[in-house]
Design a protein around this motif. Structure first.
Motif, PDB file in Angstrom:
ATOM      1  N   UNK A 132       0.817  -1.212   0.000  1.00 42.62           N
ATOM      2  CA  UNK A 132       0.000   0.000   0.000  1.00 42.62           C
ATOM      3  C   UNK A 132       0.855   1.268   0.000  1.00 42.62           C
ATOM      4  N   UNK A 133       0.442   2.227  -0.808  1.00 45.23           N
ATOM      5  CA  UNK A 133       1.085   3.535  -0.879  1.00 45.23           C
ATOM      6  C   UNK A 133       0.050   4.583  -0.502  1.00 45.23           C
ATOM      7  N   UNK A 134       0.461   5.537   0.327  1.00 44.70           N
ATOM      8  CA  UNK A 134      -0.447   6.580   0.798  1.00 44.70           C
ATOM      9  C   UNK A 134      -0.062   7.926   0.209  1.00 44.70           C
ATOM     10  N   UNK A 135      -1.067   8.741  -0.024  1.00 40.39           N
ATOM     11  CA  UNK A 135      -0.868  10.151  -0.366  1.00 40.39           C
ATOM     12  C   UNK A 135      -1.801  10.949   0.538  1.00 40.39           C
ATOM     13  N   UNK A 136      -1.255  11.986   1.164  1.00 39.66           N
ATOM     14  CA  UNK A 136      -2.030  12.805   2.099  1.00 39.66           C
ATOM     15  C   UNK A 136      -1.894  14.269   1.726  1.00 39.66           C
ATOM     16  N   UNK A 137      -3.043  14.914   1.580  1.00 39.91           N
ATOM     17  CA  UNK A 137      -3.099  16.350   1.345  1.00 39.91           C
ATOM     18  C   UNK A 137      -3.578  16.978   2.656  1.00 39.91           C
ATOM     19  N   UNK A 138      -2.684  17.645   3.371  1.00 37.52           N
ATOM     20  CA  UNK A 138      -3.010  18.207   4.686  1.00 37.52           C
ATOM     21  C   UNK A 138      -3.532  19.627   4.504  1.00 37.52           C
ATOM     22  N   UNK A 139      -4.770  19.860   4.949  1.00 36.95           N
ATOM     23  CA  UNK A 139      -5.349  21.198   4.836  1.00 36.95           C
ATOM     24  C   UNK A 139      -5.144  22.017   6.104  1.00 36.95           C
ATOM     25  N   UNK A 140      -4.944  21.341   7.256  1.00 40.79           N
ATOM     26  CA  UNK A 140      -4.746  22.041   8.523  1.00 40.79           C
ATOM     27  C   UNK A 140      -3.940  21.163   9.464  1.00 40.79           C
ATOM     28  N   UNK A 141      -3.006  21.797  10.156  1.00 36.18           N
ATOM     29  CA  UNK A 141      -2.247  21.108  11.199  1.00 36.18           C
ATOM     30  C   UNK A 141      -1.923  22.134  12.270  1.00 36.18           C
ATOM     31  N   UNK A 142      -2.531  21.967  13.455  1.00 38.99           N
ATOM     32  CA  UNK A 142      -2.253  22.885  14.560  1.00 38.99           C
ATOM     33  C   UNK A 142      -2.711  22.276  15.880  1.00 38.99           C
ATOM     34  N   UNK A 143      -1.981  22.562  16.946  1.00 38.19           N
ATOM     35  CA  UNK A 143      -2.334  22.146  18.306  1.00 38.19           C
ATOM     36  C   UNK A 143      -2.627  20.646  18.409  1.00 38.19           C
ATOM     37  N   UNK A 144      -1.882  19.821  17.686  1.00 35.70           N
ATOM     38  CA  UNK A 144      -2.082  18.373  17.744  1.00 35.70           C
ATOM     39  C   UNK A 144      -3.241  17.865  16.912  1.00 35.70           C
ATOM     40  N   UNK A 145      -3.873  18.733  16.147  1.00 37.75           N
ATOM     41  CA  UNK A 145      -4.980  18.348  15.277  1.00 37.75           C
ATOM     42  C   UNK A 145      -4.534  18.455  13.832  1.00 37.75           C
ATOM     43  N   UNK A 146      -5.126  17.644  12.962  1.00 44.37           N
ATOM     44  CA  UNK A 146      -4.848  17.774  11.531  1.00 44.37           C
ATOM     45  C   UNK A 146      -6.077  17.309  10.753  1.00 44.37           C
ATOM     46  N   UNK A 147      -6.197  17.836   9.540  1.00 44.26           N
ATOM     47  CA  UNK A 147      -7.302  17.428   8.675  1.00 44.26           C
ATOM     48  C   UNK A 147      -6.847  17.503   7.229  1.00 44.26           C
ATOM     49  N   UNK A 148      -7.588  16.824   6.372  1.00 46.51           N
ATOM     50  CA  UNK A 148      -7.269  16.846   4.957  1.00 46.51           C
ATOM     51  C   UNK A 148      -7.884  15.677   4.228  1.00 46.51           C
ATOM     52  N   UNK A 149      -7.226  15.299   3.152  1.00 47.82           N
ATOM     53  CA  UNK A 149      -7.677  14.176   2.326  1.00 47.82           C
ATOM     54  C   UNK A 149      -6.551  13.149   2.268  1.00 47.82           C
ATOM     55  N   UNK A 150      -6.911  11.872   2.324  1.00 48.93           N
ATOM     56  CA  UNK A 150      -5.952  10.758   2.337  1.00 48.93           C
ATOM     57  C   UNK A 150      -6.365   9.766   1.277  1.00 48.93           C
ATOM     58  N   UNK A 151      -5.375   9.147   0.656  1.00 49.09           N
ATOM     59  CA  UNK A 151      -5.623   8.124  -0.359  1.00 49.09           C
ATOM     60  C   UNK A 151      -4.673   6.963  -0.123  1.00 49.09           C
ATOM     61  N   UNK A 152      -5.178   5.750  -0.318  1.00 52.81           N
ATOM     62  CA  UNK A 152      -4.349   4.549  -0.199  1.00 52.81           C
ATOM     63  C   UNK A 152      -4.623   3.615  -1.359  1.00 52.81           C
ATOM     64  N   UNK A 153      -3.547   3.043  -1.893  1.00 53.85           N
ATOM     65  CA  UNK A 153      -3.673   1.982  -2.887  1.00 53.85           C
ATOM     66  C   UNK A 153      -3.975   0.677  -2.141  1.00 53.85           C
ATOM     67  N   UNK A 154      -4.386  -0.383  -2.846  1.00 50.96           N
ATOM     68  CA  UNK A 154      -4.754  -1.635  -2.187  1.00 50.96           C
ATOM     69  C   UNK A 154      -3.626  -2.245  -1.342  1.00 50.96           C
ATOM     70  N   UNK A 155      -4.059  -2.879  -0.260  1.00 53.65           N
ATOM     71  CA  UNK A 155      -3.154  -3.554   0.654  1.00 53.65           C
ATOM     72  C   UNK A 155      -3.809  -3.685   2.017  1.00 53.65           C
TER      73      UNK A 155
END
Length: 124
Positions: free
Chosen positions: A39-62
């Protein structure tokens, strides 16, 4: 809105989950966690602050093991797979699935068809 500044900069209090950077962060589970596939991951992080993060994540099969030390809310946009708690029944995931994973979760994450999700993670 009690306690909020009168003129907050646009976007400071509301995050558009679709507004992510153009360039993702590439990663993958460590080799000792992989149970099946590569599996390979790609993450687009839209926010990261104070121990929190959000965004979009993608994974190939595995498939890989999970040992969560955080809260995660996620909403699957496309693809399919499942998470299975250690000693529990699989929870099927597909477009439209929405779930919260609690700290202390142990089990497996499997992706059958490349999966994309929105996420919000809160560290504990």
């Amino acid at each position: 809105m009690s306690g909020a500044p009168d003129e907050a900069p646009r976007g400071q209090y509301v995050l558009d989950m679709a507004a992510v950077p153009d360039t993702p962060i590439a990663s993958a589970p460590s080799a000792d966690r992989i149970l099946r596939g590569l599996p390979q991951w790609r993450t687009w992080v839209s926010m990261r602050e104070h121990g929190n993060s959000s965004g979009r994540w993608e994974s190939t099969p595995g498939a890989w093991t999970m040992n969560y030390d955080k809260w995660e809310f996620c909403s699957v946009l496309s693809g399919s797979g499942r998470i299975t708690p250690l000693g529990g029944e699989p929870i099927e995931l597909k477009a439209g699935s929405t779930l919260t994973i609690r700290p202390g979760f142990r089990g497996t994450w499997e992706v059958d068809e490349t999966m994309t999700k929105y996420f919000f993670v809160r560290q504990v």
